[in-house]
Structures are given as C-alpha cells and as structure tokens.
Design a protein around this motif. Sequence first.
Motif, PDB file in Angstrom:
ATOM      1  N   ILE A   1     -38.458 -28.739   0.321  1.00  0.00           N
ATOM      2  CA  ILE A   1     -37.521 -27.439  -1.091  1.00  0.00           C
ATOM      3  C   ILE A   1     -37.554 -26.712   0.412  1.00  0.00           C
ATOM      4  CG2 ILE A   1     -36.951 -26.020  -2.823  1.00  0.00           C
ATOM      5  CD1 ILE A   1     -37.419 -27.966  -4.477  1.00  0.00           C
ATOM      6  N   THR A   2     -36.683 -26.380   0.790  1.00  0.00           N
ATOM      7  CA  THR A   2     -37.174 -25.456   1.970  1.00  0.00           C
ATOM      8  C   THR A   2     -35.732 -24.374   2.299  1.00  0.00           C
ATOM      9  OG1 THR A   2     -37.923 -24.379   3.663  1.00  0.00           O
ATOM     10  CG2 THR A   2     -37.010 -26.899   4.077  1.00  0.00           C
ATOM     11  N   ASN A   3     -35.694 -23.553   2.471  1.00  0.00           N
ATOM     12  CA  ASN A   3     -33.676 -23.165   3.101  1.00  0.00           C
ATOM     13  C   ASN A   3     -34.275 -21.957   4.775  1.00  0.00           C
ATOM     14  OD1 ASN A   3     -34.800 -20.706   2.702  1.00  0.00           O
ATOM     15  ND2 ASN A   3     -32.954 -19.469   2.067  1.00  0.00           N
ATOM     16  N   SER A   4     -35.123 -22.988   5.145  1.00  0.00           N
ATOM     17  CA  SER A   4     -35.853 -22.774   6.845  1.00  0.00           C
ATOM     18  C   SER A   4     -35.760 -23.616   7.487  1.00  0.00           C
ATOM     19  CB  SER A   4     -37.167 -21.932   6.496  1.00  0.00           C
ATOM     20  OG  SER A   4     -38.101 -21.709   8.275  1.00  0.00           O
ATOM     21  N   VAL A   5     -34.708 -23.262   8.681  1.00  0.00           N
ATOM     22  CA  VAL A   5     -34.446 -24.162   9.737  1.00  0.00           C
ATOM     23  C   VAL A   5     -35.884 -24.745  10.233  1.00  0.00           C
ATOM     24  CG1 VAL A   5     -33.140 -25.203  11.724  1.00  0.00           C
ATOM     25  CG2 VAL A   5     -32.430 -23.291  10.378  1.00  0.00           C
ATOM     26  N   ASP A   6     -36.732 -23.556  11.135  1.00  0.00           N
ATOM     27  CA  ASP A   6     -37.976 -24.297  11.624  1.00  0.00           C
ATOM     28  C   ASP A   6     -38.686 -25.276  10.831  1.00  0.00           C
ATOM     29  OD1 ASP A   6     -36.683 -22.926  13.839  1.00  0.00           O
ATOM     30  OD2 ASP A   6     -37.978 -20.809  12.933  1.00  0.00           O
TER      31      ASP A   6
ATOM     32  N   SER B   1     -35.305 -20.555  -6.887  1.00  0.00           N
ATOM     33  CA  SER B   1     -34.057 -20.646  -5.626  1.00  0.00           C
ATOM     34  C   SER B   1     -33.588 -19.587  -4.932  1.00  0.00           C
ATOM     35  CB  SER B   1     -34.510 -22.024  -5.163  1.00  0.00           C
ATOM     36  OG  SER B   1     -32.880 -21.794  -4.154  1.00  0.00           O
ATOM     37  N   LYS B   2     -33.541 -19.191  -3.787  1.00  0.00           N
ATOM     38  CA  LYS B   2     -31.997 -18.138  -3.760  1.00  0.00           C
ATOM     39  C   LYS B   2     -31.704 -18.835  -2.122  1.00  0.00           C
ATOM     40  CE  LYS B   2     -34.183 -13.756  -5.228  1.00  0.00           C
ATOM     41  NZ  LYS B   2     -35.898 -14.613  -5.696  1.00  0.00           N
TER      42      LYS B   2
ATOM     43  N   ILE C   1     -34.881 -33.042   3.384  1.00  0.00           N
ATOM     44  CA  ILE C   1     -34.989 -31.824   2.932  1.00  0.00           C
ATOM     45  C   ILE C   1     -34.152 -31.202   1.778  1.00  0.00           C
ATOM     46  CG2 ILE C   1     -34.838 -29.313   4.126  1.00  0.00           C
ATOM     47  CD1 ILE C   1     -36.908 -31.688   5.166  1.00  0.00           C
ATOM     48  N   TRP C   2     -34.766 -30.660   1.154  1.00  0.00           N
ATOM     49  CA  TRP C   2     -33.634 -30.522  -0.306  1.00  0.00           C
ATOM     50  C   TRP C   2     -33.367 -28.689   0.100  1.00  0.00           C
ATOM     51  CZ3 TRP C   2     -35.646 -32.269  -5.559  1.00  0.00           C
ATOM     52  CH2 TRP C   2     -35.410 -31.563  -6.294  1.00  0.00           C
ATOM     53  N   ILE C   3     -31.940 -28.941  -0.458  1.00  0.00           N
ATOM     54  CA  ILE C   3     -31.806 -27.282  -0.590  1.00  0.00           C
ATOM     55  C   ILE C   3     -30.957 -26.831  -2.409  1.00  0.00           C
ATOM     56  CG2 ILE C   3     -29.604 -25.582  -0.274  1.00  0.00           C
ATOM     57  CD1 ILE C   3     -31.104 -25.866   2.198  1.00  0.00           C
ATOM     58  N   ASP C   4     -31.404 -26.296  -2.587  1.00  0.00           N
ATOM     59  CA  ASP C   4     -31.276 -25.663  -4.240  1.00  0.00           C
ATOM     60  C   ASP C   4     -30.174 -24.446  -4.568  1.00  0.00           C
ATOM     61  OD1 ASP C   4     -32.076 -26.131  -6.699  1.00  0.00           O
ATOM     62  OD2 ASP C   4     -34.127 -25.656  -7.373  1.00  0.00           O
TER      63      ASP C   4
ATOM     64  N   ARG D   1     -29.300 -30.133  -4.925  1.00  0.00           N
ATOM     65  CA  ARG D   1     -28.570 -29.848  -5.970  1.00  0.00           C
ATOM     66  C   ARG D   1     -28.205 -28.567  -6.519  1.00  0.00           C
ATOM     67  NH1 ARG D   1     -33.798 -29.115  -9.863  1.00  0.00           N
ATOM     68  NH2 ARG D   1     -34.908 -27.629  -7.841  1.00  0.00           N
ATOM     69  N   VAL D   2     -26.852 -28.816  -6.888  1.00  0.00           N
ATOM     70  CA  VAL D   2     -26.310 -27.749  -6.972  1.00  0.00           C
ATOM     71  C   VAL D   2     -26.002 -27.588  -8.603  1.00  0.00           C
ATOM     72  CG1 VAL D   2     -24.063 -29.090  -5.961  1.00  0.00           C
ATOM     73  CG2 VAL D   2     -24.533 -29.727  -8.054  1.00  0.00           C
ATOM     74  N   ASN D   3     -24.954 -26.662  -9.302  1.00  0.00           N
ATOM     75  CA  ASN D   3     -25.485 -26.422 -10.164  1.00  0.00           C
ATOM     76  C   ASN D   3     -25.154 -27.238 -11.242  1.00  0.00           C
ATOM     77  OD1 ASN D   3     -25.970 -23.196 -10.574  1.00  0.00           O
ATOM     78  ND2 ASN D   3     -24.780 -22.653  -9.445  1.00  0.00           N
ATOM     79  N   PRO D   4     -25.366 -27.088 -12.707  1.00  0.00           N
ATOM     80  CA  PRO D   4     -25.044 -28.302 -13.684  1.00  0.00           C
ATOM     81  C   PRO D   4     -22.950 -27.979 -13.926  1.00  0.00           C
ATOM     82  CG  PRO D   4     -26.812 -26.690 -14.494  1.00  0.00           C
ATOM     83  CD  PRO D   4     -26.176 -25.845 -13.322  1.00  0.00           C
ATOM     84  N   ILE D   5     -22.565 -28.867 -14.536  1.00  0.00           N
ATOM     85  CA  ILE D   5     -21.677 -29.193 -14.440  1.00  0.00           C
ATOM     86  C   ILE D   5     -20.491 -27.452 -15.184  1.00  0.00           C
ATOM     87  CG2 ILE D   5     -19.497 -30.305 -15.374  1.00  0.00           C
ATOM     88  CD1 ILE D   5     -20.341 -31.708 -13.236  1.00  0.00           C
TER      89      ILE D   5
END
Length: 274
Positions: free
Chosen positions: A8-13, A47-48, A26-29, A69-73
């Motif tokens: 889990i990371t939102n950093s490109v590097d 996560s933010k 790579i997991w965006i949350d 990972r999106v939000n619940p329905i």
Amino acid sequence: MFLKLMYITNSVDVALIAEKYGVDRIWIDLETLGKQERQGHIDSVKSKHSINDIKKISPKLTKSEMLVRVNPINPCSKEEIDKVIEAGADIIMLPMWKSLDDVKNFLTIVDKRVKTTLLLETKEAVECLDEVLENGGFDEIHIGLNDLHLSYHLKFMFELLANGTVEKICNKIKNYNIPYGFGGVARLGEGTLPAEKIIMEHYRLGSSRAILSRSFCNVDKTASLDEVKEIFKENMKTQRLFEEKVMKMSKKDFENNKDELSNCVEKIVKQMEA
C-alpha cells in the motif's frame, strides 16, 4: 509458485521501487467510510489516498498491477468506481460487503471492465459466502483479518488462523477454484506472531496472495529513497528465499507449524488479557 505480494502506497517513487524488487501489486486505498469508527482503537493504516494517485502511478507501472480498494457499496459507488476505472485501475477491491446483493451491485457497476476482488471481512460475509461463491462473477477473494477479528469480537487478528475460521473459509473458496489470500505479512524475523509461521500457513492453506505490512517497509521511518530501495531489495530477497524453502516442506512440517502457531497465538492473547 510465489505468493502475489501487495504493498500500500500512494508515492510514485516508492511504488516504482516496490515494483523493481518484485512486488506484484501496488495498492491505492480509497476506503474511508466507517473505517475510523471500526478501527480507530487499533494501530492500522488509515489511508489518505485519492483517485489522482491512481492517475500518477498507474501509467508508470510496467510489471505490477494497480489494485484499488474502493468504499463499501453506497449511493456514490457507481460514480467512484467509474472514476477509478477511468484513472487506470487493473483490479478493484470491494470491502465490508455483507450480502449477496452488495456483491451483485458491485459486479453490475464494474461490468467486467477490470478484475474484481472481494475483501471478506465481516461475520455476515462469512455467513453468506456459500451463495456468493455459487453466484460467482468475480475474480478472487481476500480475507481481511483486521476487520474480521473485530466482527467476531476477538482480541488478536491471528486468532482467526488458530481457531480454524480462516481454514474453513479457504476450503470453501478452494472448491470453486477461485484464487484467495488472507491478511498481511511482516518482514521475516518480525511481527508479534513470527512472519515465518504466517507464511507457512499461507502455503498450507493454498493461499496465493498477501499484503506486505507496514513493518516490511515503513516509509514514514526511513530517511531517504535510497534507504527504501535497500529495505525492499533485502526484504524481498529474504522473503522469496524463505518461500523457496517452504515450497519444499513436507505435510508434517506444515502440521507442526500449525500447532506452533496456535500455541504462539494463545500466549499472545493471554498476554493481551493480562
């Protein structure tokens, strides 16, 4: 075959370093709904991340898949999922589903445009798993031990491994030839419950994917990207060498490990209660 490992990371590097050293996803949350209320009292990742993070990272990945990972329905699910697909997701994960209807709504919105994975993390999901498997239409399942142990009012998430809950779930999914995984793994030699014991359980139970936990590489505690590189290089090498050893182990080795893991979990729970 090696476990598919997710980070889990939102950093490109950091994402490109993880990819270089063999991280498969790579997991965006994007999940925020209800998470603070459920997990505010435990030290879990809140996560933010944003849809822009997908747009930044996805085009630069050449080997790793982009999992989101999106939000619940909820009433805004269609809008969110459409944006996530447009931004470049390869796989979308649905958390906190509690019924076949939740899963059907999710699959209808995605409409086979990308791969789908169901994050099984509620007692209700366990109870309706048979009909969800029977209905099908999704690509894989991940068993989320953090929320699932809270759903069962347990003290320690790996109690679900020790008490046979995860094994029962895995056996059901296995009958449908759907890939599955569970929980996360720390760097070898670390973790309240040793990472080695958990990895052996993955192989015993036929799991094929795992999340790399913060202790695998805690970017917040690193001084530079060079340090992040060294950590990934070393830890991925150690992880894969250990998995190679595990692949050669006997049924008896796995049974012994299962007993040791249960004893270890029991001790940890007793300490928590004390």
